[in-house]
Design a protein around this motif. Structure first.
Motif, PDB file in Angstrom:
ATOM      1  N   PRO A   5       6.149  -8.208  -2.268  1.00 40.68           N
ATOM      2  CA  PRO A   5       4.476  -7.955  -1.726  1.00 40.68           C
ATOM      3  C   PRO A   5       3.903  -7.179  -2.866  1.00 40.68           C
ATOM      4  O   PRO A   5       4.440  -6.622  -3.779  1.00 40.68           O
ATOM      5  CB  PRO A   5       5.020  -6.667  -0.848  1.00 40.68           C
ATOM      6  CG  PRO A   5       6.684  -6.826  -0.316  1.00 40.68           C
ATOM      7  CD  PRO A   5       7.168  -7.393  -1.808  1.00 40.68           C
ATOM      8  N   SER A   6       2.482  -7.752  -2.731  1.00 37.86           N
ATOM      9  CA  SER A   6       1.742  -7.193  -3.843  1.00 37.86           C
ATOM     10  C   SER A   6       0.122  -7.179  -3.003  1.00 37.86           C
ATOM     11  O   SER A   6      -0.211  -7.857  -2.049  1.00 37.86           O
ATOM     12  CB  SER A   6       1.583  -8.215  -5.120  1.00 37.86           C
ATOM     13  OG  SER A   6       0.933  -9.455  -4.479  1.00 37.86           O
ATOM     14  N   PHE A   7      -0.677  -6.270  -3.708  1.00 35.54           N
ATOM     15  CA  PHE A   7      -1.892  -6.021  -2.944  1.00 35.54           C
ATOM     16  C   PHE A   7      -2.582  -7.300  -3.282  1.00 35.54           C
ATOM     17  O   PHE A   7      -3.406  -7.875  -2.628  1.00 35.54           O
ATOM     18  CB  PHE A   7      -2.679  -5.062  -3.927  1.00 35.54           C
ATOM     19  CG  PHE A   7      -4.211  -4.790  -3.353  1.00 35.54           C
ATOM     20  CD1 PHE A   7      -4.439  -4.060  -2.325  1.00 35.54           C
ATOM     21  CD2 PHE A   7      -5.260  -5.078  -4.202  1.00 35.54           C
ATOM     22  CE1 PHE A   7      -5.634  -4.003  -1.794  1.00 35.54           C
ATOM     23  CE2 PHE A   7      -6.327  -5.118  -3.773  1.00 35.54           C
ATOM     24  CZ  PHE A   7      -6.610  -4.572  -2.556  1.00 35.54           C
ATOM     25  N   LYS A   8      -2.435  -8.136  -4.578  1.00 36.50           N
ATOM     26  CA  LYS A   8      -3.059  -9.351  -4.636  1.00 36.50           C
ATOM     27  C   LYS A   8      -2.793 -10.524  -3.445  1.00 36.50           C
ATOM     28  O   LYS A   8      -3.742 -10.882  -3.210  1.00 36.50           O
ATOM     29  CB  LYS A   8      -2.690 -10.014  -6.091  1.00 36.50           C
ATOM     30  CG  LYS A   8      -3.578 -11.178  -6.478  1.00 36.50           C
ATOM     31  CD  LYS A   8      -3.285 -11.872  -7.807  1.00 36.50           C
ATOM     32  CE  LYS A   8      -3.859 -12.977  -8.151  1.00 36.50           C
ATOM     33  NZ  LYS A   8      -3.539 -13.657  -9.252  1.00 36.50           N
ATOM     34  N   ALA A   9      -1.471 -10.501  -3.327  1.00 38.20           N
ATOM     35  CA  ALA A   9      -1.086 -11.594  -2.354  1.00 38.20           C
ATOM     36  C   ALA A   9      -1.619 -11.234  -1.091  1.00 38.20           C
ATOM     37  O   ALA A   9      -2.130 -12.036  -0.282  1.00 38.20           O
ATOM     38  CB  ALA A   9       0.529 -11.571  -2.420  1.00 38.20           C
TER      39      ALA A   9
END
Length: 313
Positions: free
Chosen positions: A183-187
């Motif tokens: 999980p990532s903020f960008k995704a």
């Protein structure tokens, strides 16, 4: 649309933030200009509270409990709305406001139908609802969808690090990320921006499909950090959003809600169609990426498949 024929407005996501402010702005209109309201949202106290607040302002209100992450729920909600409209419990449907949305913190998270959650709630649920109810829109009528400048990451979103859309085939966009994806903020941001670009494409194609007298508009409420849209995001990101929400000039539900209500009903917007993009209270030209007839047609085709597949599960 005239002030003497306000009809009924259906709005999704009316329990908090922009949706609640919009529902109450509609309910607070003067006698003769006040529409009946169909409030479609997650069942529970929050839905009943906003319904009661709207009734206290004089509106006729029907609530329809619906989990928008479940397309079977959306189909049931559309059937309930149809029953209210065809029985005469509410007046003819003049506007459908596709307001609800989500921004999942984990793009591996799937809806009940197996679709990426941000795309499922923000886009597919509304495509299902509109498909099921568009024949009941009583001209002159409007479909208002919630857009965002994140589709091209304008300056404010870039300052926040929110990425622009990364368009791919819609069937691929609808798939959750693989289990190995971190999980990532960008995704999460890309998933949200793709959803908002899909809304623009869909609005353009929907205008070609609806009956004469039904206009399709996309509304951007302005940069509105600190709302519950990002309730699935990490605590630090939510806290930062709440802080930024106090900056001068930042949009708030209290300011943008009445503006959305106006776009849905007021005569000043009656000529807008073809997915016209309204940012707060101004019509704004979209970037070239948001005008693509081939992508719009492909999205329409893929959406029909995704909705049909979910109905057969």
């Amino acid at each position: 649309m005239t002030a003497t024929e306000p009809g009924t407005v259906l709005i999704t996501g009316p329990t908090r933030g922009l949706g609640r402010a919009t529902a109450l702005a509609l309910a607070a209109r003067p006698d003769g200009e006040r529409p009946d309201l169909l409030l479609v949202g997650r069942p529970g106290k929050a839905l009943e509270d906003v319904a009661q607040a709207a009734r206290s302002r004089g509106a006729t209100v029907h609530t329809i409990g619906c989990d928008l992450s479940r397309l079977a729920d959306v189909r049931k909600a559309a059937a309930a709305a149809r029953e209210s409209l065809e029985s005469g419990a509410v007046r003819p449907l003049r506007a459908l406001i596709a307001n609800a949305g989500a921004m999942s913190a984990d793009t591996r998270q799937a809806s009940a139908d197996g679709y990426e959650l941000t795309f499922a709630v923000g886009y597919l649920a509304h495509a299902q609802l509109i498909a099921d109810l568009r024949d009941l829109l009583s001209a002159p009528a409007r479909v208002v969808m919630l857009g965002s400048n994140t589709y091209h990451a304008n300056i404010y979103r870039r300052l926040m690090g929110v990425p622009a859309a990364d368009w791919r085939d819609p069937l691929e966009i609808a798939r959750p990320a693989t289990a190995e994806t971190k999980p990532s903020f960008k995704a999460s941001g890309v998933a949200y921006s793709n959803t908002k670009l899909a809304i623009l494409y869909y609005a353009h194609e929907l205008q070609r499909q609806v009956a004469p007298g039904v206009n399709v508009v996309v509304f951007e409420p302005g940069w509105m950090p600190g709302t519950d849209l990002g309730r699935g995001m990490p605590a630090a990101a939510r806290a930062m959003g709440r802080g930024l929400g106090h900056l001068p000039g930042v949009a708030t539900p209290e300011r943008s809600g009445p503006a959305l209500a106006s776009v849905a009903l007021d005569a000043k917007w009656a000529q807008l169609r073809d997915g016209a993009f309204v940012v707060r209270d101004k019509v704004t030209e979209v970037k070239p990426i948001a005008q693509d007839r081939e992508r719009e047609g492909r999205l329409w085709e893929a959406t029909e498949k995704l909705l049909l597949d979910s109905a057969h599960v």
